[in-house]
Scaffold this active site. Sequence first.
Site, PDB file in Angstrom:
ATOM      1  N   SER A 156       0.870  -1.185   0.000  1.00  0.00           N
ATOM      2  CA  SER A 156       0.000   0.000   0.000  1.00  0.00           C
ATOM      3  C   SER A 156       0.902   1.228   0.000  1.00  0.00           C
ATOM      4  O   SER A 156       2.085   1.130   0.361  1.00  0.00           O
ATOM      5  CB  SER A 156      -0.858  -0.011   1.270  1.00  0.00           C
ATOM      6  N   TYR A 191      -2.422  -0.722  10.519  1.00  0.00           N
ATOM      7  CA  TYR A 191      -2.329  -1.015   9.079  1.00  0.00           C
ATOM      8  C   TYR A 191      -0.976  -0.538   8.531  1.00  0.00           C
ATOM      9  O   TYR A 191      -0.296  -1.262   7.789  1.00  0.00           O
ATOM     10  CB  TYR A 191      -3.486  -0.316   8.359  1.00  0.00           C
TER      11      TYR A 191
HETATM   12  P1  NAP Z   1     -10.998  -6.797  -0.061  1.00  0.00           P
HETATM   13  O1  NAP Z   1     -11.834  -6.373  -1.192  1.00  0.00           O
HETATM   14  O2  NAP Z   1     -11.520  -6.645   1.316  1.00  0.00           O
HETATM   15  O3  NAP Z   1     -10.520  -8.318  -0.274  1.00  0.00           O
HETATM   16  C1  NAP Z   1      -9.660  -8.880   0.674  1.00  0.00           C
HETATM   17  C2  NAP Z   1      -9.454 -10.341   0.370  1.00  0.00           C
HETATM   18  O4  NAP Z   1      -8.599 -10.888   1.400  1.00  0.00           O
HETATM   19  C3  NAP Z   1     -10.746 -11.140   0.392  1.00  0.00           C
HETATM   20  O5  NAP Z   1     -10.733 -12.133  -0.613  1.00  0.00           O
HETATM   21  C4  NAP Z   1     -10.707 -11.787   1.770  1.00  0.00           C
HETATM   22  O6  NAP Z   1     -11.473 -12.986   1.757  1.00  0.00           O
HETATM   23  C5  NAP Z   1      -9.219 -12.044   1.938  1.00  0.00           C
HETATM   24  N1  NAP Z   1      -8.841 -12.248   3.337  1.00  0.00           N
HETATM   25  C6  NAP Z   1      -9.026 -11.431   4.389  1.00  0.00           C
HETATM   26  N2  NAP Z   1      -8.587 -12.018   5.509  1.00  0.00           N
HETATM   27  C7  NAP Z   1      -8.096 -13.230   5.154  1.00  0.00           C
HETATM   28  C8  NAP Z   1      -7.514 -14.311   5.860  1.00  0.00           C
HETATM   29  N3  NAP Z   1      -7.352 -14.287   7.199  1.00  0.00           N
HETATM   30  N4  NAP Z   1      -7.123 -15.403   5.168  1.00  0.00           N
HETATM   31  C9  NAP Z   1      -7.292 -15.463   3.831  1.00  0.00           C
HETATM   32  N5  NAP Z   1      -7.849 -14.481   3.100  1.00  0.00           N
HETATM   33  C10 NAP Z   1      -8.255 -13.369   3.767  1.00  0.00           C
HETATM   34  O7  NAP Z   1      -9.606  -5.991  -0.092  1.00  0.00           O
HETATM   35  P2  NAP Z   1      -8.790  -5.373  -1.347  1.00  0.00           P
HETATM   36  O8  NAP Z   1      -9.140  -3.956  -1.425  1.00  0.00           O
HETATM   37  O9  NAP Z   1      -8.915  -6.255  -2.508  1.00  0.00           O
HETATM   38  O10 NAP Z   1      -7.316  -5.451  -0.745  1.00  0.00           O
HETATM   39  C11 NAP Z   1      -6.406  -6.458  -1.154  1.00  0.00           C
HETATM   40  C12 NAP Z   1      -5.021  -6.099  -0.620  1.00  0.00           C
HETATM   41  O11 NAP Z   1      -4.635  -4.839  -1.142  1.00  0.00           O
HETATM   42  C13 NAP Z   1      -4.973  -5.967   0.890  1.00  0.00           C
HETATM   43  O12 NAP Z   1      -3.745  -6.495   1.372  1.00  0.00           O
HETATM   44  C14 NAP Z   1      -5.012  -4.471   1.116  1.00  0.00           C
HETATM   45  O13 NAP Z   1      -4.392  -4.098   2.323  1.00  0.00           O
HETATM   46  C15 NAP Z   1      -4.272  -3.975  -0.090  1.00  0.00           C
HETATM   47  N6  NAP Z   1      -4.592  -2.603  -0.483  1.00  0.00           N
HETATM   48  C16 NAP Z   1      -5.887  -2.243  -0.704  1.00  0.00           C
HETATM   49  C17 NAP Z   1      -6.160  -0.923  -1.064  1.00  0.00           C
HETATM   50  C18 NAP Z   1      -7.573  -0.443  -1.310  1.00  0.00           C
HETATM   51  O14 NAP Z   1      -7.769   0.778  -1.410  1.00  0.00           O
HETATM   52  N7  NAP Z   1      -8.568  -1.319  -1.427  1.00  0.00           N
HETATM   53  C19 NAP Z   1      -5.123  -0.002  -1.197  1.00  0.00           C
HETATM   54  C20 NAP Z   1      -3.815  -0.418  -0.976  1.00  0.00           C
HETATM   55  C21 NAP Z   1      -3.568  -1.720  -0.619  1.00  0.00           C
HETATM   56  P3  NAP Z   1     -12.140 -13.650   3.058  1.00  0.00           P
HETATM   57  O15 NAP Z   1     -12.572 -12.538   3.952  1.00  0.00           O
HETATM   58  O16 NAP Z   1     -13.228 -14.463   2.464  1.00  0.00           O
HETATM   59  O17 NAP Z   1     -11.043 -14.488   3.652  1.00  0.00           O
END
Ligand code: NAP
Length: 254
Positions: free
Chosen positions: A139, A152
């Site tokens: 991130s 975070y």
């Molecule tokens: P999201 O839409 O909430 O999806 C998160 C995914 O992670 C889901 O498939 C969730 O599935 C899985 N997950 C969560 N806890 C888990 C666990 N204990 N074991 C296995 N899987 C788990 O989030 P996203 O926005 O796609 O984010 C993906 C990554 O990008 C994250 O690391 C986040 O920090 C990073 N990121 C996101 C953003 C943003 O703005 N969205 C920006 C920068 C970085 P289940 O809950 O079904 O397990």
Amino acid sequence: MGVLDGKSALISGGGRGIGRAVALAFAAEGARVAVAARTRRQVEAVAAECGAGALVLELDVTDEASCRCAVEAVERELGGLEVLVNSAGIGTSQKFTELDAATWRQVLAVNLDGPFHLIRAAVPGMLARGSGTVISIASVAARRGAPYVAAYTASKHGLLGLTRALAAEYARSGLTFNCVCPGFVDTPMTEATVANIVARTGRTREQALATLVTPQGRLVRPEEVAAVCVLVASDAGRAINGAAIDVDGGQLQS
Ligand code: NAP
């Protein structure tokens, strides 16, 4: 011909958001993909979108044994693990004085211990084959501090540190380790952030969203993050190692 033809990939957090976009982009470029997360119906839906042969894996990244099983399943079913993408992650936001130890531990367990468990399980097989790529979705919070996201930010700085250490340790072994560092992306996680801002401040959804957009005036699209992952995972990306690649519309400029 796809640029990932013949490669096999495990994508944690592949059930939605960025992980889903990475799974679809990898499959479109010819990779055999394993989609992994806790919510089985989401994982199954993405695997079905990826096409025949995509592997469905139930995975909790906080559980070391679950991570080991997932890597073993990919090595067994897909004939080895070439590319590991750590996209599973969670976010929380609160004043530091409202951050309790349980929340701190949970965020570190998913965002930092999770990638550690998966990388630790994947590296021996990659070393044995003399090639492998690990891409961790960090991130902008891996590179700069911001208010109300201490846990975070610490987890993502730790993930970048782990990545850089391994890039140095294995530079001559045919393995690469990189972080992709997005700004706010249009995913369910960001929807939850918007809802949190609305609930805490009384702002409208549009006003809340306006505080999150990049300098380009919009959220990053998941497909834009996935496209960078495709490049890093492809043979053309072999010299990219130990990098933190910003996909943030010019937010950090670093
Ligand atoms: P999201 O839409 O909430 O999806 C998160 C995914 O992670 C889901 O498939 C969730 O599935 C899985 N997950 C969560 N806890 C888990 C666990 N204990 N074991 C296995 N899987 C788990 O989030 P996203 O926005 O796609 O984010 C993906 C990554 O990008 C994250 O690391 C986040 O920090 C990073 N990121 C996101 C953003 C943003 O703005 N969205 C920006 C920068 C970085 P289940 O809950 O079904 O397990």
